[in-house]
Design a protein around this motif. Structure first.
Motif, PDB file in Angstrom:
ATOM      1  N   ASN A   1       0.844  -1.189   0.000  1.00  0.00           N
ATOM      2  CA  ASN A   1       0.000   0.000   0.000  1.00  0.00           C
ATOM      3  C   ASN A   1       0.879   1.240   0.000  1.00  0.00           C
ATOM      4  O   ASN A   1       1.891   1.284   0.689  1.00  0.00           O
ATOM      5  CB  ASN A   1      -0.911   0.022   1.226  1.00  0.00           C
ATOM      6  N   ALA A   2       0.477   2.250  -0.766  1.00  0.00           N
ATOM      7  CA  ALA A   2       1.290   3.455  -0.897  1.00  0.00           C
ATOM      8  C   ALA A   2       0.741   4.634  -0.113  1.00  0.00           C
ATOM      9  O   ALA A   2       1.370   5.679  -0.048  1.00  0.00           O
ATOM     10  CB  ALA A   2       1.412   3.842  -2.372  1.00  0.00           C
ATOM     11  N   ALA A   3      -0.425   4.485   0.496  1.00  0.00           N
ATOM     12  CA  ALA A   3      -1.052   5.627   1.162  1.00  0.00           C
ATOM     13  C   ALA A   3      -1.305   5.323   2.624  1.00  0.00           C
ATOM     14  O   ALA A   3      -1.298   4.166   3.050  1.00  0.00           O
ATOM     15  CB  ALA A   3      -2.373   5.970   0.472  1.00  0.00           C
ATOM     16  N   SER A   4      -1.523   6.374   3.375  1.00  0.00           N
ATOM     17  CA  SER A   4      -2.047   6.245   4.729  1.00  0.00           C
ATOM     18  C   SER A   4      -3.564   6.165   4.596  1.00  0.00           C
ATOM     19  O   SER A   4      -4.122   6.655   3.612  1.00  0.00           O
ATOM     20  CB  SER A   4      -1.644   7.460   5.558  1.00  0.00           C
ATOM     21  N   ILE A   5      -4.223   5.547   5.564  1.00  0.00           N
ATOM     22  CA  ILE A   5      -5.670   5.385   5.466  1.00  0.00           C
ATOM     23  C   ILE A   5      -6.352   6.087   6.640  1.00  0.00           C
ATOM     24  O   ILE A   5      -6.094   5.755   7.787  1.00  0.00           O
ATOM     25  CB  ILE A   5      -6.085   3.898   5.454  1.00  0.00           C
ATOM     26  N   LEU A   6      -7.191   7.059   6.314  1.00  0.00           N
ATOM     27  CA  LEU A   6      -8.006   7.733   7.324  1.00  0.00           C
ATOM     28  C   LEU A   6      -9.322   6.968   7.402  1.00  0.00           C
ATOM     29  O   LEU A   6     -10.051   6.857   6.418  1.00  0.00           O
ATOM     30  CB  LEU A   6      -8.242   9.186   6.938  1.00  0.00           C
TER      31      LEU A   6
ATOM     32  N   THR B   1      -3.642  18.706  16.076  1.00  0.00           N
ATOM     33  CA  THR B   1      -2.543  18.135  16.838  1.00  0.00           C
ATOM     34  C   THR B   1      -1.386  19.122  16.711  1.00  0.00           C
ATOM     35  O   THR B   1      -0.621  19.053  15.740  1.00  0.00           O
ATOM     36  CB  THR B   1      -2.137  16.753  16.269  1.00  0.00           C
ATOM     37  N   PRO B   2      -1.261  20.083  17.647  1.00  0.00           N
ATOM     38  CA  PRO B   2      -0.248  21.146  17.522  1.00  0.00           C
ATOM     39  C   PRO B   2       1.166  20.631  17.263  1.00  0.00           C
ATOM     40  O   PRO B   2       1.918  21.228  16.498  1.00  0.00           O
ATOM     41  CB  PRO B   2      -0.335  21.882  18.861  1.00  0.00           C
ATOM     42  N   GLU B   3       1.514  19.487  17.869  1.00  0.00           N
ATOM     43  CA  GLU B   3       2.867  18.950  17.653  1.00  0.00           C
ATOM     44  C   GLU B   3       2.952  18.122  16.375  1.00  0.00           C
ATOM     45  O   GLU B   3       4.022  17.707  15.952  1.00  0.00           O
ATOM     46  CB  GLU B   3       3.315  18.118  18.861  1.00  0.00           C
ATOM     47  N   GLY B   4       1.821  17.873  15.720  1.00  0.00           N
ATOM     48  CA  GLY B   4       1.798  17.111  14.475  1.00  0.00           C
ATOM     49  C   GLY B   4       1.489  15.648  14.717  1.00  0.00           C
ATOM     50  O   GLY B   4       1.997  15.049  15.662  1.00  0.00           O
ATOM     51  N   LYS B   5       0.636  15.077  13.885  1.00  0.00           N
ATOM     52  CA  LYS B   5       0.306  13.647  13.955  1.00  0.00           C
ATOM     53  C   LYS B   5       0.844  12.982  12.705  1.00  0.00           C
ATOM     54  O   LYS B   5       0.650  13.470  11.599  1.00  0.00           O
ATOM     55  CB  LYS B   5      -1.203  13.444  14.062  1.00  0.00           C
ATOM     56  N   LYS B   6       1.510  11.866  12.897  1.00  0.00           N
ATOM     57  CA  LYS B   6       2.106  11.148  11.778  1.00  0.00           C
ATOM     58  C   LYS B   6       1.082  10.181  11.186  1.00  0.00           C
ATOM     59  O   LYS B   6       0.510   9.354  11.896  1.00  0.00           O
ATOM     60  CB  LYS B   6       3.342  10.388  12.260  1.00  0.00           C
ATOM     61  N   TYR B   7       0.841  10.314   9.900  1.00  0.00           N
ATOM     62  CA  TYR B   7      -0.029   9.407   9.157  1.00  0.00           C
ATOM     63  C   TYR B   7       0.899   8.531   8.320  1.00  0.00           C
ATOM     64  O   TYR B   7       1.497   8.994   7.354  1.00  0.00           O
ATOM     65  CB  TYR B   7      -1.011  10.187   8.285  1.00  0.00           C
ATOM     66  N   GLU B   8       1.017   7.252   8.699  1.00  0.00           N
ATOM     67  CA  GLU B   8       2.011   6.375   8.094  1.00  0.00           C
ATOM     68  C   GLU B   8       1.447   5.542   6.955  1.00  0.00           C
ATOM     69  O   GLU B   8       0.260   5.216   6.934  1.00  0.00           O
ATOM     70  CB  GLU B   8       2.592   5.450   9.163  1.00  0.00           C
ATOM     71  N   ARG B   9       2.335   5.173   6.039  1.00  0.00           N
ATOM     72  CA  ARG B   9       1.971   4.347   4.900  1.00  0.00           C
ATOM     73  C   ARG B   9       1.392   3.025   5.383  1.00  0.00           C
ATOM     74  O   ARG B   9       1.915   2.383   6.279  1.00  0.00           O
ATOM     75  CB  ARG B   9       3.212   4.074   4.044  1.00  0.00           C
ATOM     76  N   SER B  10       0.256   2.643   4.802  1.00  0.00           N
ATOM     77  CA  SER B  10      -0.391   1.364   5.039  1.00  0.00           C
ATOM     78  C   SER B  10      -0.907   1.192   6.465  1.00  0.00           C
ATOM     79  O   SER B  10      -1.156   0.085   6.896  1.00  0.00           O
ATOM     80  CB  SER B  10       0.557   0.208   4.693  1.00  0.00           C
ATOM     81  N   LYS B  11      -1.075   2.303   7.205  1.00  0.00           N
ATOM     82  CA  LYS B  11      -1.621   2.216   8.558  1.00  0.00           C
ATOM     83  C   LYS B  11      -2.885   3.061   8.652  1.00  0.00           C
ATOM     84  O   LYS B  11      -3.009   4.079   7.997  1.00  0.00           O
ATOM     85  CB  LYS B  11      -0.600   2.687   9.580  1.00  0.00           C
ATOM     86  N   TYR B  12      -3.808   2.598   9.505  1.00  0.00           N
ATOM     87  CA  TYR B  12      -5.050   3.316   9.728  1.00  0.00           C
ATOM     88  C   TYR B  12      -4.863   4.413  10.770  1.00  0.00           C
ATOM     89  O   TYR B  12      -4.169   4.234  11.756  1.00  0.00           O
ATOM     90  CB  TYR B  12      -6.132   2.373  10.261  1.00  0.00           C
ATOM     91  N   ALA B  13      -5.512   5.550  10.532  1.00  0.00           N
ATOM     92  CA  ALA B  13      -5.699   6.577  11.551  1.00  0.00           C
ATOM     93  C   ALA B  13      -7.211   6.644  11.735  1.00  0.00           C
ATOM     94  O   ALA B  13      -7.927   7.117  10.863  1.00  0.00           O
ATOM     95  CB  ALA B  13      -5.137   7.910  11.094  1.00  0.00           C
ATOM     96  N   SER B  14      -7.702   6.103  12.840  1.00  0.00           N
ATOM     97  CA  SER B  14      -9.152   5.995  13.058  1.00  0.00           C
ATOM     98  C   SER B  14      -9.704   7.247  13.724  1.00  0.00           C
ATOM     99  O   SER B  14      -9.100   7.784  14.640  1.00  0.00           O
ATOM    100  CB  SER B  14      -9.464   4.785  13.932  1.00  0.00           C
ATOM    101  N   VAL B  15     -10.876   7.689  13.229  1.00  0.00           N
ATOM    102  CA  VAL B  15     -11.548   8.864  13.771  1.00  0.00           C
ATOM    103  C   VAL B  15     -13.014   8.510  13.977  1.00  0.00           C
ATOM    104  O   VAL B  15     -13.696   8.084  13.043  1.00  0.00           O
ATOM    105  CB  VAL B  15     -11.451  10.063  12.788  1.00  0.00           C
ATOM    106  N   GLY B  16     -13.508   8.684  15.210  1.00  0.00           N
ATOM    107  CA  GLY B  16     -14.927   8.513  15.497  1.00  0.00           C
ATOM    108  C   GLY B  16     -15.553   9.896  15.614  1.00  0.00           C
ATOM    109  O   GLY B  16     -15.085  10.727  16.381  1.00  0.00           O
TER     110      GLY B  16
ATOM    111  N   ILE C   1     -10.426   6.768   3.543  1.00  0.00           N
ATOM    112  CA  ILE C   1      -9.890   7.746   2.601  1.00  0.00           C
ATOM    113  C   ILE C   1      -8.374   7.587   2.567  1.00  0.00           C
ATOM    114  O   ILE C   1      -7.712   7.590   3.616  1.00  0.00           O
ATOM    115  CB  ILE C   1     -10.278   9.180   3.014  1.00  0.00           C
ATOM    116  N   ALA C   2      -7.826   7.419   1.360  1.00  0.00           N
ATOM    117  CA  ALA C   2      -6.374   7.304   1.191  1.00  0.00           C
ATOM    118  C   ALA C   2      -5.782   8.703   1.104  1.00  0.00           C
ATOM    119  O   ALA C   2      -6.286   9.553   0.379  1.00  0.00           O
ATOM    120  CB  ALA C   2      -6.067   6.517  -0.084  1.00  0.00           C
ATOM    121  N   LEU C   3      -4.708   8.963   1.883  1.00  0.00           N
ATOM    122  CA  LEU C   3      -4.026  10.247   1.800  1.00  0.00           C
ATOM    123  C   LEU C   3      -2.519  10.040   1.801  1.00  0.00           C
ATOM    124  O   LEU C   3      -2.025   8.971   2.164  1.00  0.00           O
ATOM    125  CB  LEU C   3      -4.461  11.204   2.911  1.00  0.00           C
TER     126      LEU C   3
END
Length: 189
Positions: A50-55, A154-169, A126-128
């Motif tokens: 996978n080439a994208a991060s997944i939201l 996220t003032p310090e920045g949140k890392k969205y990594e390749r092929s990993k989910y960032a889950s938001v409810g 969503i792929a980003l």
């Protein structure tokens, strides 16, 4: 090197490739757009990654109990960063892809849910572009035209990594999704 799918702008060459993270994505139940990159070995076997991060967005509400109210689209935006577009990818002597700067990019990704929309009970993907983002804005729009916006700060920045989910409810305020009534029935005194 190989790229999948073969979107306009995706190119594989001798030293690496340009992969496309689309600014316009389409929801299909149980499926989502995921650009992939492949590296071949001397036996001509290609391993895809996978080439994208997944939201991963999961709305929490009672919207499905209202007849015909569905998600028409979801927009994810960054004020400062390109989160979609053409990205140069190399392997730099390792088997893990390294991502360069976004070219011809977009600060907004739109997930269209088709003519009939999608149930609010769905989980949306969503792929980003993989990266570190300090703020993302998510706007959910219903087929009735109502919308609600959420900001992920996220003032310090949140890392969205390749092929990993960032889950938001997201807790949907139904009044923000539906248009107000245009007539009312008032009981007698």
């Amino acid at each position: 090197y190989a790229v999948f799918p073969s979107l306009k702008g995706a190119v594989a060459g001798e030293d690496g490739y340009t992969v496309v993270i689309p600014a316009e994505q389409t929801w299909e139940q149980g499926e989502f757009d995921m650009p992939m990159v492949g590296l071949g070995n001397s036996e001509q076997h290609i391993s895809f990654m996978n080439a994208a991060s997944i939201l991963k967005i999961k709305p929490k509400n009672l919207c499905d109990s209202y007849d015909g109210v569905r998600v028409a689209k979801i927009e994810v935006s960054s004020e400062t960063d390109m989160i979609a577009g053409n990205v140069d990818v190399t392997y730099a002597g390792t088997s893990v892809p390294a991502f360069g700067a976004v070219k011809g990019g977009s600060k907004t990704i739109t997930l269209s849910c088709g003519k009939n929309g999608a149930p609010f009970s769905e989980t949306f993907h969503i792929a980003l572009v993989p990266g570190e983002y300090k703020s993302l804005t998510i706007t959910i729009t219903s087929n009735g035209g109502g919308s609600q916006t959420f900001t992920l700060n996220t003032p310090e920045g949140k890392k969205y990594e390749r092929s990993k989910y960032a889950s938001v409810g997201l807790k949907i305020n139904n009044l923000a999704i539906y248009e107000p009534a245009n007539c009312y029935i008032i009981n007698g005194p």
